[in-house]
Design an enzyme around this catalytic site. Structure first.
Site, mmCIF file in Angstrom:
data_model
loop_
_atom_site.group_PDB
_atom_site.id
_atom_site.type_symbol
_atom_site.label_atom_id
_atom_site.label_comp_id
_atom_site.label_asym_id
_atom_site.label_seq_id
_atom_site.Cartn_x
_atom_site.Cartn_y
_atom_site.Cartn_z
ATOM 1 C CG HIS A 77 -1.831 1.064 1.220
ATOM 2 N ND1 HIS A 77 -1.746 2.318 1.405
ATOM 3 C CD2 HIS A 77 -3.287 0.828 0.856
ATOM 4 C CE1 HIS A 77 -2.773 3.115 1.042
ATOM 5 N NE2 HIS A 77 -3.778 2.101 1.037
ATOM 6 C CD GLU A 116 -2.398 2.100 -3.134
ATOM 7 O OE1 GLU A 116 -3.476 2.627 -2.517
ATOM 8 O OE2 GLU A 116 -1.429 2.085 -2.762
#
Length: 243
Positions: free
Chosen positions: A85, A155
């Site tokens: 992430h 992302e």
């Protein structure tokens, strides 16, 4: 996300359990609470939804105080883990190679992986978006040959929690380029079957337009996953079914 108390988590699970969503042949739903709530969510969440950890360690357990090993997740019967992430890459300095090692190790223990890639605003404005995400993906591909249990999450860092959203056209452009990358660097089969999902201020208001794009295969949802509109985002998978 690092959010919630036990009572708040129970309320979110209750909302999810009551939600009317498409069947599992249309959409696969995975929720990812903080580590301390994994057993609670696992034991109370509806059976057609799955549970993911937000991270795990790069190798077998040992003298790594504070880390959670893949083996621990397997022992808890947690099927999924999110790795790479952007917050871990940026705040904890996880390199592309380190993330690649983590993905390979988690897969070797039988976990399914949501592997994250994405560029910062500075990188986007300098025109290096594809160079950045290709390098991040290459570091995983160097360690992984079987992609069957990997979902790639694009992302854009500049769109996470900022309210800024990559336009559907911007998301589609990067997803398409990533699929082309898989075509050229892995195999046509992987390119055709790998799910590439989008994460970055996804909401009930924009999810249908994003979901309609041919190379957007789903979403990695942040803040909106804590709200009732998460059910609307899940339902946006119907758009893909009707395309």
């Amino acid at each position: 996300m690092q959010n919630g108390t036990g009572e708040e988590v129970k309320k979110i699970v209750s909302t999810l359990n009551a939600g009317e969503v498409p069947s599992t042949d249309v959409v696969e739903v995975v929720v990812s609470p903080p580590f301390v709530f994994l057993p609670l969510v696992k034991n109370t969440l509806r059976p057609d939804f799955h549970v993911a950890a937000q991270n795990c360690w790069v190798k077998k357990g040992g003298a790594f105080t504070g880390e959670i090993s893949a083996e621990m997740l397997v022992n808890l019967d947690i099927p999924w883990v999110i790795l790479g992430h952007s917050e871990r890459r940026l705040l904890l300095n996880e390199s592309n190679e380190f993330v690649g090692d983590k993905v390979a190790y988690a897969l070797s223990k039988g976990l399914k992986v949501i592997a994250c890639v994405g560029e910062t605003l500075e990188q986007r404005e300098s025109g290096s978006t594809m160079e950045v995400v290709a390098a991040q993906t290459r570091a995983i591909a160097d360690k992984v040959s079987n992609w069957a249990n990997v979902v790639l999450a694009y992302e854009p860092v500049w769109a996470i929690g900022t309210g800024k959203v990559a336009t559907p056209a911007q998301a589609q452009e990067v997803h398409s380029e990533l699929r082309n990358w898989f075509q050229a660097n892995t195999s046509p089969e992987v390119a055709a079957t790998i799910r590439i999902i989008y994460g970055g201020s996804v909401s009930g208001a924009n999810c249908k337009e994003l979901a309609a794009k041919p190379d957007v295969d789903g979403f990695l949802v942040g803040g909106a996953s804590l709200k009732p509109e998460f059910i609307d985002i899940i339902k946006s998978a119907e758009v893909k079914k009707n395309c």
